[in-house]
Structure formats: structure tokens, C-alpha cells
Design an enzyme around this catalytic site. Structure first.
Site, PDB file in Angstrom:
ATOM      1  N   HIS A  99       0.851  -1.193   0.000  1.00  0.00           N
ATOM      2  CA  HIS A  99       0.000   0.000   0.000  1.00  0.00           C
ATOM      3  C   HIS A  99       0.887   1.244   0.000  1.00  0.00           C
ATOM      4  CE1 HIS A  99      -3.223  -2.713   0.988  1.00  0.00           C
ATOM      5  NE2 HIS A  99      -2.576  -3.116   2.058  1.00  0.00           N
ATOM      6  N   GLU A 117      -1.755  -0.952   8.149  1.00  0.00           N
ATOM      7  CA  GLU A 117      -2.603  -1.988   8.724  1.00  0.00           C
ATOM      8  C   GLU A 117      -1.794  -2.829   9.687  1.00  0.00           C
ATOM      9  OE1 GLU A 117      -3.480  -3.681   4.809  1.00  0.00           O
ATOM     10  OE2 GLU A 117      -2.596  -5.563   5.447  1.00  0.00           O
ATOM     11  N   HIS A 174       3.571  -7.371   1.589  1.00  0.00           N
ATOM     12  CA  HIS A 174       2.989  -8.320   2.542  1.00  0.00           C
ATOM     13  C   HIS A 174       1.995  -9.256   1.876  1.00  0.00           C
ATOM     14  CE1 HIS A 174       0.346  -4.798   2.429  1.00  0.00           C
ATOM     15  NE2 HIS A 174      -0.659  -5.615   2.707  1.00  0.00           N
ATOM     16  N   ARG A 194      -1.036  -4.624  -6.348  1.00  0.00           N
ATOM     17  CA  ARG A 194      -0.763  -6.061  -6.363  1.00  0.00           C
ATOM     18  C   ARG A 194       0.575  -6.296  -7.063  1.00  0.00           C
ATOM     19  NH1 ARG A 194      -5.404  -7.835  -8.645  1.00  0.00           N
ATOM     20  NH2 ARG A 194      -6.517  -7.903  -6.675  1.00  0.00           N
TER      21      ARG A 194
HETATM   22 ZN    ZN Z   1      -2.745  -5.014   2.851  1.00  0.00          ZN
END
Ligand code: ZN
Length: 316
Positions: A99, A117, A174, A194
Site C-alpha cells: 500500500h 494496517e 505483505h 498487487r
Molecule cells: Zn494489505
């Protein structure tokens, strides 16, 4: 003055190719199918906006309360509800992603927010691992590894166990691996790049990759593993153990034994019961319940034997 009522929420579920049945089997949620990937326990996202299930706000959506009853959230400044919590059941591996931070997302994604996150491992196999960070030493090596598809050398696998807590900053590559059951606290944002999807097909075609954006935003070198994973299993019981404070959120873990009193002094406090049962100010709660304690709530009395993760907005 805001009403001092607990906001209990009705979760929203998603079906995903990598999902399973543990959200129904382990948490007792009434949802059909064998591809249940995510339970959005507290969310005001347009793709899954949780409804308040009882009290004076019954039937209202969280996004609506955020807009029309800002005093419930201490008039916290944000155009939308800033956070989101999920339980994720990964039967199969999820795609490898990254991200951007707020600055990159604002510039390249029409003013969107970036995403930070964190994951609390609820359950996993003995040999469980997840992908966290990468092995490239510098930007040119990162570029080569991504462009030439050297995935095996590129990604860094990190072992985890039940109770591990992992912070994932923007720019950190991740992926959740199959066999992991995870409780996630995150910024309410959608921007995901992605990097690799194991060459899988979805509806007959590979899902889109975002290689250039990934190369732009991935932090090089990756943060050392020892600064990224915290083991929580030995933490003090009957105590709100702080797991993280960052710009976006603060997160705590509580293992309740019999009873505990505390004051809700934050703009709002999100809480999820992840194990056990008991009561909160006299209202019965159990595993799988998600709630928000509004601003000015004051004294909270917890009783029972429960494992709870709580969170609120961060320092930023
Ligand atoms: Zn994520």
C-alpha cells in the site's frame, strides 16, 4: 451531549476465492458458503457499511452516524470514518501486495488515503508464516527482481504463531498465507498495489498487477523482522497491553479474567471480543461481537473471561 450507549454493529461478509468456513464454524456467524474470506466487524466502507443493531441508533449505518452525529466520535476531523476492523480466514494464499502512504495515494490516486494496517494472529498451523518485507538490498535490485519475476528470491517469509502481532507500514510488501486466521485493524482505504498473484486466474484471466506503482512505493531495504513482529502470548492479564501506536491508530490487547474497570477517554473506542464471553456494563457479549464506545462514555465495567482487541485513532 451524546447518548452514552454502546454501538453494537452487524458485520458484513465477503466471499473470496481464497476464503473458507471458519467465520461460520469458529465464530458462529450465520453466513452461507465455503468461500467466506472476510468479516468486516467495524466498517463504514461504501462496499460494506455496518448497521447498528440495537438502541436509539438501531438500523442506522456507521457512515451515517459519522456524518450526522459527529459528537459520538468526539468531532474527530476526517471526511469519513477513519478505521476498519476485519477478521480474515485465509484457506489459500492471498496475493502479494503493498500500500502507498497518504502522500503518494493523494498524488496518484485522486486524493485517496494510503493504508497502514496491522494483524493479530488468531490461529494458525504450527509451521505458519506470512510474507513481510523483501530481500532486495537497493532500488535497482528491487526493480530487477520484480521485472524479471524472481519472486522466490524477492519475498521474505516470516514465521508467526498464535498471538503474534504484525505492523505493516505503507511501503511494506505483505501477504497472508493459507491457514491463517487474522484480526486486522487498518485505515479505511482501498488503495492496494498487487505485486504478484502466483500466476493464478480469476474468472479465466489473471488479476491486474501494479508493478510500476509497487516499485515506486516499496521501502528499500525492508524494515528488519525483529522490529515488525511482537509476541503477545506472555503479556500481562487483566491489563490493556498496548500493541502499537502510530499515526493512523492505537491498538491494545486485553485478556480479561473475572473483571476490570476502565475509562473510555478517547474520541471513540472500537472493541471486538475474539474469545470467551462475559458482559460489558451489564450487557451480555461473546466471541464475534464488535462494538464502538462513543466519546464521553466514561466508566466501563467488563466481566467474564474474554480476549478483546481494542483500537482508536492514532497520533497523526
Ligand atoms: Zn494489505
Amino acid at each position: 451531549m451524546p447518548k452514552k450507549e454502546i454501538l453494537f454493529l452487524s458485520p458484513v461478509f465477503t466471499h473470496n476465492i481464497w476464503g473458507g468456513t471458519r467465520l461460520r464454524d469458529d465464530f458462529g456467524y450465520e453466513v452461507e458458503g465455503d468461500d467466506i474470506g472476510e468479516c468486516w466487524g467495524i466498517s463504514a466502507h461504501e462496499k460494506g457499511d455496518c448497521e447498528i443493531v440495537s438502541g436509539s441508533y438501531q438500523g442506522k449505518r456507521l457512515s451515517e452516524l459519522w456524518e450526522k452525529e459527529p459528537e459520538l466520535f468526539g468531532n474527530y476531523k476526517s471526511s469519513r470514518f477513519p478505521l476498519m476492523v476485519k477478521i480474515i480466514d485465509a484457506k489459500e494464499d492471498l496475493s502479494i501486495q503493498v500500500h502507498p502512504d497518504n502522500e503518494y495515494a493523494g498524488k496518484h490516486e485522486c486524493g485517496a488515503l494510503g493504508k497502514t494496517e496491522c494483524w493479530y494472529i488468531l490461529d494458525c498451523r504450527d509451521d505458519a508464516a506470512l510474507i513481510l518485507g523483501h530481500n532486495a538490498a537497493d532500488k535497482p535490485e528491487l526493480k530487477t527482481m520484480i521485472q524479471e519475476g524472481k519472486w522466490f528470491e524477492f519475498v521474505r517469509e516470516v514465521p508467526v504463531r498464535k498471538g503474534s502481532f504484525v505492523q505493516i507500514d505503507p511501503g511494506c510488501v505483505h501477504a497472508i498465507k493459507g491457514g491463517l486466521l487474522i484480526y486486522e485493524t487498518e485505515q479505511n482505504s482501498d488503495v492496494t498495489y498487487r505485486v504478484y498473484d502466483y500466476g493464478r486466474l480469476s474468472g479465466g484471466a489473471p488479476r491486474e498487477l501494479h508493478l510500476q506503482q509497487s516499485i515506486d512505493v516499496i521501502t528499500v531495504p525492508a524494515k528488519p523482522v525483529e522490529n515488525s513482529v511482537i509476541e503477545t502470548s506472555g503479556m500481562q492479564k487483566n491489563h490493556w497491553n498496548e500493541l502499537i501506536t502510530c499515526e493512523s491508530y492505537r491498538v491494545w490487547k486485553l485478556v480479561l479474567e473475572k473483571e476490570l474497570e476502565f475509562n473510555q477517554k478517547y474520541p471513540f473506542l472500537m472493541m471486538s471480543v475474539l474469545e470467551g464471553s462475559g458482559s460489558i456494563n451489564g450487557t451480555i457479549v461473546k466471541k464475534g461481537i464488535h462494538m464502538i464506545l462513543p466519546y464521553g462514555f466514561g466508566k466501563v465495567r467488563l466481566k467474564g473471561n474474554m480476549e478483546i482487541i481494542a483500537s482508536t485513532v492514532g497520533s497523526g
